[in-house]
Design a protein around this motif. Structure first.
Motif, PDB file in Angstrom:
ATOM      1  N   GLU A   1       0.813  -1.214   0.000  1.00 28.34           N
ATOM      2  CA  GLU A   1       0.000   0.000   0.000  1.00 28.34           C
ATOM      3  C   GLU A   1       0.847   1.264   0.000  1.00 28.34           C
ATOM      4  O   GLU A   1       0.357   2.340  -0.347  1.00 28.34           O
ATOM      5  N   GLU A   2       2.127   1.142   0.363  1.00 24.30           N
ATOM      6  CA  GLU A   2       2.958   2.340   0.468  1.00 24.30           C
ATOM      7  C   GLU A   2       3.288   2.944  -0.892  1.00 24.30           C
ATOM      8  O   GLU A   2       3.552   4.142  -0.987  1.00 24.30           O
ATOM      9  N   ARG A   3       3.299   2.121  -1.919  1.00 21.10           N
ATOM     10  CA  ARG A   3       3.656   2.675  -3.223  1.00 21.10           C
ATOM     11  C   ARG A   3       2.583   3.613  -3.773  1.00 21.10           C
ATOM     12  O   ARG A   3       2.839   4.338  -4.730  1.00 21.10           O
TER      13      ARG A   3
ATOM     14  N   LEU B   1      -7.439  -4.780  -9.249  1.00 20.46           N
ATOM     15  CA  LEU B   1      -7.297  -6.182  -8.859  1.00 20.46           C
ATOM     16  C   LEU B   1      -6.887  -6.295  -7.393  1.00 20.46           C
ATOM     17  O   LEU B   1      -7.394  -7.153  -6.659  1.00 20.46           O
ATOM     18  N   GLU B   2      -5.986  -5.437  -6.962  1.00 11.71           N
ATOM     19  CA  GLU B   2      -5.561  -5.466  -5.565  1.00 11.71           C
ATOM     20  C   GLU B   2      -6.716  -5.105  -4.629  1.00 11.71           C
ATOM     21  O   GLU B   2      -6.866  -5.702  -3.551  1.00 11.71           O
ATOM     22  N   ARG B   3      -7.536  -4.157  -5.035  1.00  2.36           N
ATOM     23  CA  ARG B   3      -8.705  -3.818  -4.219  1.00  2.36           C
ATOM     24  C   ARG B   3      -9.671  -4.991  -4.126  1.00  2.36           C
ATOM     25  O   ARG B   3     -10.242  -5.269  -3.067  1.00  2.36           O
ATOM     26  N   GLU B   4      -9.842  -5.688  -5.233  1.00  2.00           N
ATOM     27  CA  GLU B   4     -10.736  -6.854  -5.217  1.00  2.00           C
ATOM     28  C   GLU B   4     -10.208  -7.943  -4.300  1.00  2.00           C
ATOM     29  O   GLU B   4     -10.967  -8.540  -3.515  1.00  2.00           O
ATOM     30  N   LEU B   5      -8.911  -8.205  -4.365  1.00  2.00           N
ATOM     31  CA  LEU B   5      -8.322  -9.216  -3.491  1.00  2.00           C
ATOM     32  C   LEU B   5      -8.422  -8.808  -2.023  1.00  2.00           C
ATOM     33  O   LEU B   5      -8.707  -9.638  -1.153  1.00  2.00           O
TER      34      LEU B   5
ATOM     35  N   GLU C   1      -0.910   9.423  -9.960  1.00  2.00           N
ATOM     36  CA  GLU C   1      -2.242   9.605 -10.536  1.00  2.00           C
ATOM     37  C   GLU C   1      -2.567   8.511 -11.546  1.00  2.00           C
ATOM     38  O   GLU C   1      -3.714   8.083 -11.676  1.00  2.00           O
ATOM     39  N   VAL C   2      -1.551   8.052 -12.264  1.00  2.00           N
ATOM     40  CA  VAL C   2      -1.782   7.030 -13.288  1.00  2.00           C
ATOM     41  C   VAL C   2      -2.066   5.675 -12.656  1.00  2.00           C
ATOM     42  O   VAL C   2      -2.992   4.961 -13.062  1.00  2.00           O
ATOM     43  N   ILE C   3      -1.285   5.295 -11.649  1.00  2.00           N
ATOM     44  CA  ILE C   3      -1.407   3.939 -11.086  1.00  2.00           C
ATOM     45  C   ILE C   3      -2.450   3.862  -9.981  1.00  2.00           C
ATOM     46  O   ILE C   3      -2.700   2.775  -9.460  1.00  2.00           O
ATOM     47  N   ARG C   4      -3.061   4.973  -9.621  1.00  2.00           N
ATOM     48  CA  ARG C   4      -4.003   4.943  -8.502  1.00  2.00           C
ATOM     49  C   ARG C   4      -5.268   4.168  -8.842  1.00  2.00           C
ATOM     50  O   ARG C   4      -5.891   3.585  -7.946  1.00  2.00           O
ATOM     51  N   ASP C   5      -5.617   4.138 -10.113  1.00  2.00           N
ATOM     52  CA  ASP C   5      -6.851   3.450 -10.492  1.00  2.00           C
ATOM     53  C   ASP C   5      -6.647   2.611 -11.759  1.00  2.00           C
ATOM     54  O   ASP C   5      -7.553   2.490 -12.589  1.00  2.00           O
TER      55      ASP C   5
ATOM     56  N   HIS D   1     -10.939  -9.414   3.388  1.00  2.00           N
ATOM     57  CA  HIS D   1     -11.651  -8.834   4.521  1.00  2.00           C
ATOM     58  C   HIS D   1     -13.016  -9.483   4.722  1.00  2.00           C
ATOM     59  O   HIS D   1     -13.442  -9.730   5.863  1.00  2.00           O
ATOM     60  N   ASN D   2     -13.705  -9.767   3.627  1.00  2.00           N
ATOM     61  CA  ASN D   2     -15.019 -10.433   3.749  1.00  2.00           C
ATOM     62  C   ASN D   2     -14.877 -11.825   4.363  1.00  2.00           C
ATOM     63  O   ASN D   2     -15.706 -12.238   5.191  1.00  2.00           O
ATOM     64  N   CYS D   3     -13.833 -12.555   3.978  1.00  2.00           N
ATOM     65  CA  CYS D   3     -13.631 -13.890   4.547  1.00  2.00           C
ATOM     66  C   CYS D   3     -13.356 -13.805   6.046  1.00  2.00           C
ATOM     67  O   CYS D   3     -13.901 -14.596   6.836  1.00  2.00           O
TER      68      CYS D   3
END
Length: 823
Positions: free
Chosen positions: A334-336, A361-365, A351-355, A370-372
């Motif tokens: 998350e630090e990057r 994919l990282e947000r989905e994982l 700004e380019v890599i933020r979304d 967290h849901n598990c």
């Protein structure tokens, strides 16, 4: 080639008017054969393989019968000679030239010349190797087209392409065998074609064909790694519900997978564990998931392991598995994504890599992990200790000591919600108030939103509004906070303000279901039906099968007068909830309003079948049978209503009237006596008894008449006392008897109701109460079932009652027709 020579015929006699064969030797220059060797077109045509001469354009017409070398018309240069055969008195036979393609009719159209024919060189014959290569290329193109169609969800087209590729591949094998090149066949192409065909069979849910094709691939040992396709066969068996066969295929495939393919082996073991759970064999399922947690740990396998131990009731294993679940690394940096310097280039990269796709994919994982964890904590917290509060404390402590400490606040919220499920509102409010003071805005706004919801349901609207405002200040884009603010404003009667809050919620979250639904309700309350329809239609696009939305659409169409569309929405709603008696009653009411009695009866009876205690339905069905002159069938419905309302005299009076109308006067008399015993001051019952006993010639007539007079005087005295005390008239309650102020429209329904539009056989309660206010003994009465419809009189003598009176004399004050009395 036969050359045409000159033919000389005998000269005709001079006596003849015309020379019959004159001009026979005259012919067109095109038929001259002297210079045939110098004719380059002819020589070129003779040399070609087709043997046809290119047509030479001469500018003249195609020779017909008038230009042939015949005798009927002849041909002369410069002019045509008239036909002489028709002028000859002696008919002569025509010459045999028609078979050559000539005609006797002239054709004035201009004949265009044919293009010159270029000699075609002999093509070299295609080699068999080139032909095989060309067929293989076409097969690959078909396979590519099939895969592209399958990726576009066009499964039928993909299957057609796959079948065509398979047919071409079979023809290719046959061609190679006939050419003696069977050893050079491309086995990889064959396996590709069969695999694609089996996949398309599977996509089109043709399970048997897919299984047969996979079996054909696996049975051929020349195909490399074909045994791994048993996983696909296992998937098909699992989809068909044949779980033992599916497990067998998975295990056979697992034996063929090398140990170096850890990911692939973990996926196969995951499928085996899921199937064991479906079979209820939790111990075997635990073995599969424990293997995954050792070889290739992941959050889903950890969650399923906890589920299995929870089903087995092993508390220690649940705790151990939860600890293993928390120890799984997420491997996301998350630090990057945090800006560390003020360099413009670094800002641009951030700004380019933020979304980008990797970040999504990282947000989905992260969301899955967290849901598990939260699901596992909610599952085991009530089971690992004596109370769910102690279990939550253990789970929160474990989470705080792990790398997922950010989930401790979410577990606190889940704990508060669990208190709410246990009807423990106080502890839930305490926990949420503690979270509201948290420094993390996400937890603070979530806690404030839940507190607003709790206070709203406790009817503490000021407190609810205060917490909703706090949630809005914590997060200006919190749609739920605006919904709660709108609910509080609506509860206070400010519909316009509530509408504005709902609109802001929709602006922040266009898919906010609560805001859209409440907006529709607000517009409906403000009688803005068209705007309400727009919002409910938007909601219907999101939730196409939600029953409350379908009901609101149907009711709004009914309010705007579009009955046909309302019926369609009600029928669509009925297809989702077919056993809802209120919807059936609503449809019956609509059809009754449209005078479609048959459909109205059908839906009312269906509503009665699902809910026999609905008084509106019982009232309507009884009135239906009375209006159709079968009052004996209405009696069971009124009896059920009398059981539901034993202190209501109306139903007993209706039963007595039905007995009287069906000709059972003794049963009617007994019913009225029973009613009088329960309601001694019921004036209507006394009137019925006085008249019925007098007509039957019974001795109780005078007794009932005296009771009637006494009851009316008592009623008059009560009304005077009541009017003198309050200065206004009030109903005397049960003593005024009759219908007791009941009408089918007064019964509240689980869903909103419109004005009652049932049968008119029942007069309104107010008119019935006015009929009971008499100042003297009046034995006349109005039937609770209403006046009976008259039918045309016949020429027969009126029938007589059993006691010798005519029907005109019996109940003369009522509109009773002859066909309702016994024969």
């Amino acid at each position: 080639m036969t050359m045409l020579g000159r033919v000389r015929l005998p000269t005709p006699t001079k006596d003849e008017d015309d020379e019959l064969y004159s001009g026979y030797d005259d012919y067109h220059p095109a038929f001259n054969t002297k210079n045939i060797n110098e004719d380059e077109y002819l020589q070129e045509a003779l040399k070609s393989s087709y043997g046809k001469r290119t047509r030479m354009y001469t500018g003249l017409k195609t020779p017909g019968s008038a230009m042939r070398l015949g005798t009927s018309s002849g041909y002369r240069e410069g002019a045509m000679r008239p036909v002489t055969g028709s002028m000859d008195p002696v008919s002569r036979p025509m010459t045999a030239v028609r078979g050559a393609g000539y005609t006797s009719q002239r054709n004035d159209s201009i004949i265009t010349p044919r293009p010159s024919v270029t000699p075609i060189a002999d093509r070299p014959e295609e080699r068999i190797e080139d032909k095989i290569r060309r067929i293989e290329k076409s097969i690959m193109e078909l396979v590519d087209s099939s895969c592209i169609a399958a990726s576009n969800k066009e499964y039928s087209t993909a299957l057609e392409k796959a079948k065509e590729a398979s047919a071409k591949e079979k023809n290719l094998i046959r061609l190679q065998e006939q050419s003696g090149m069977g050893d050079t066949h491309n086995m990889e192409l064959t396996s590709l074609v069969l695999f694609n065909l089996a996949s398309q069979f599977e996509n089109n849910e043709m399970s048997n064909e897919a299984l047969n094709t996979y079996s054909a691939i696996i049975g051929n040992r020349m195909f490399q790694n074909s045994n791994q396709l048993k996983v696909n066969m296992g998937n098909i068996y699992a989809r068909l519900g044949q779980i033992p066969k599916a497990i067998k295929m998975y295990r056979m495939a697992l034996d063929q997978v090398p140990n170096t393919y850890t990911d692939y082996r973990a996926k196969i073991m995951h499928n085996i564990g899921i199937l064991f759970i479906r079979m209820g064999q939790f111990n075997d399922a635990c073995g599969s998931f424990e293997y995954i947690m050792q070889e290739r740990p992941n959050f889903k396998a950890g969650l399923y392991t906890i589920v299995c131990y929870f089903a087995m009731g092993d508390k220690e294993k649940m705790k151990e598995s939860f600890t293993k679940l928390l120890s799984i690394p997420l491997d996301i940096d998350e630090e990057r994504y945090t800006l560390t310097d003020d360099d413009s280039g670094s800002k641009l990269v951030q700004e380019v890599i933020r979304d980008d796709k990797l970040r999504r994919l990282e947000r989905e994982l992260t969301s899955v992990a967290h849901n598990c964890i939260l699901t596992a904590a909610k599952l085991i917290a009530p089971a690992i200790d004596t109370s769910f509060s102690a279990g939550y404390n253990w789970c929160m402590e474990a989470v705080r000591n792990s790398s997922n400490s950010v989930l401790a606040g979410d577990l606190e919220i889940n704990r508060a919600l669990m208190h709410l499920k246990q009807r423990e509102v106080g502890p839930a409010i305490d926990i949420l108030k503690g979270l509201q003071k948290n420094n993390e805005p996400r937890l603070a706004t979530t806690a404030a939103t839940n507190l607003s919801f709790i206070h709203y349901h406790k009817a503490e609207f000021d407190e609810a509004e205060k917490f909703a405002e706090a949630a809005r200040l914590s997060d200006a884009y919190n749609a739920a906070a605006y919904v709660n603010l709108g609910n509080c404003s609506l509860a206070k009667g400010d519909a316009e303000k509530a509408k504005n809050y709902y609109l802001v919620a929709v602006d922040n979250d266009p898919s906010c279901i609560a805001a859209l639904y409440n907006l529709g309700l607000v517009h409906k309350r403000l009688e803005q039906y068209e705007d309400a329809l727009d919002f409910f239609l938007k909601l219907h696009a999101i939730m196409s099968s939600h029953p409350p939305v379908l009901y609101q659409l149907a009711h709004l169409h009914q309010l705007v007068g579009d009955i046909d569309q309302a019926i369609e929405w009600f029928l669509q709603l009925l297809s989702i909830v077919p056993a809802d008696p209120s919807i059936l009653q609503k449809l019956g009411e609509i059809y009754d309003h449209d005078n479609d009695k048959q459909q109205a009866y059908h839906y009312h009876f269906e509503a009665y079948r699902y809910l026999p205690s609905d008084l509106r339905v019982l009232d309507w069905l009884g009135a239906y049978y009375v209006t159709h002159r079968v009052p004996e069938k209405a009696i069971p419905f009124y009896e059920k209503a009398a059981l539901m309302q034993p202190h209501e005299s109306k139903w007993l009076l209706l039963i007595g009237s039905c007995h009287r109308r069906s000709g059972n006067y003794q049963a009617a008399l007994n019913t009225y006596k029973t009613t009088l015993a329960k309601f001694p001051d019921n004036i209507d019952c006394l009137k019925f008894l006085v008249r019925l006993c007098s007509d039957l010639g019974l001795k109780e007539t005078s007794e009932y008449a005296a009771e009637l007079k006494r009851a009316e005087k008592a009623k008059e005295i009560r009304e005077r006392i009541s009017s003198s005390r309050s200065g206004s008239r009030r109903s005397s309650g049960r003593s005024s008897g009759g219908r007791g102020g009941f009408s089918p429209g007064n019964v509240e329904s689980p869903i909103p109701q419109t004005a009652y539009r049932g049968s008119t056989a029942f007069p309104p309660p107010s008119s019935h109460g006015q009929q009971q206010q008499s100042q003297h003994i009046d034995v006349s009465y109005n039937d609770p079932l209403g006046p009976i419809q008259e039918r045309p009189r016949t020429g027969m003598m009126p029938p007589r009652t059993p006691w010798g009176k005519s029907t005109e004399e019996d109940f003369a004050d009522e509109e009773i027709t002859q066909d309702l009395l016994p024969e």
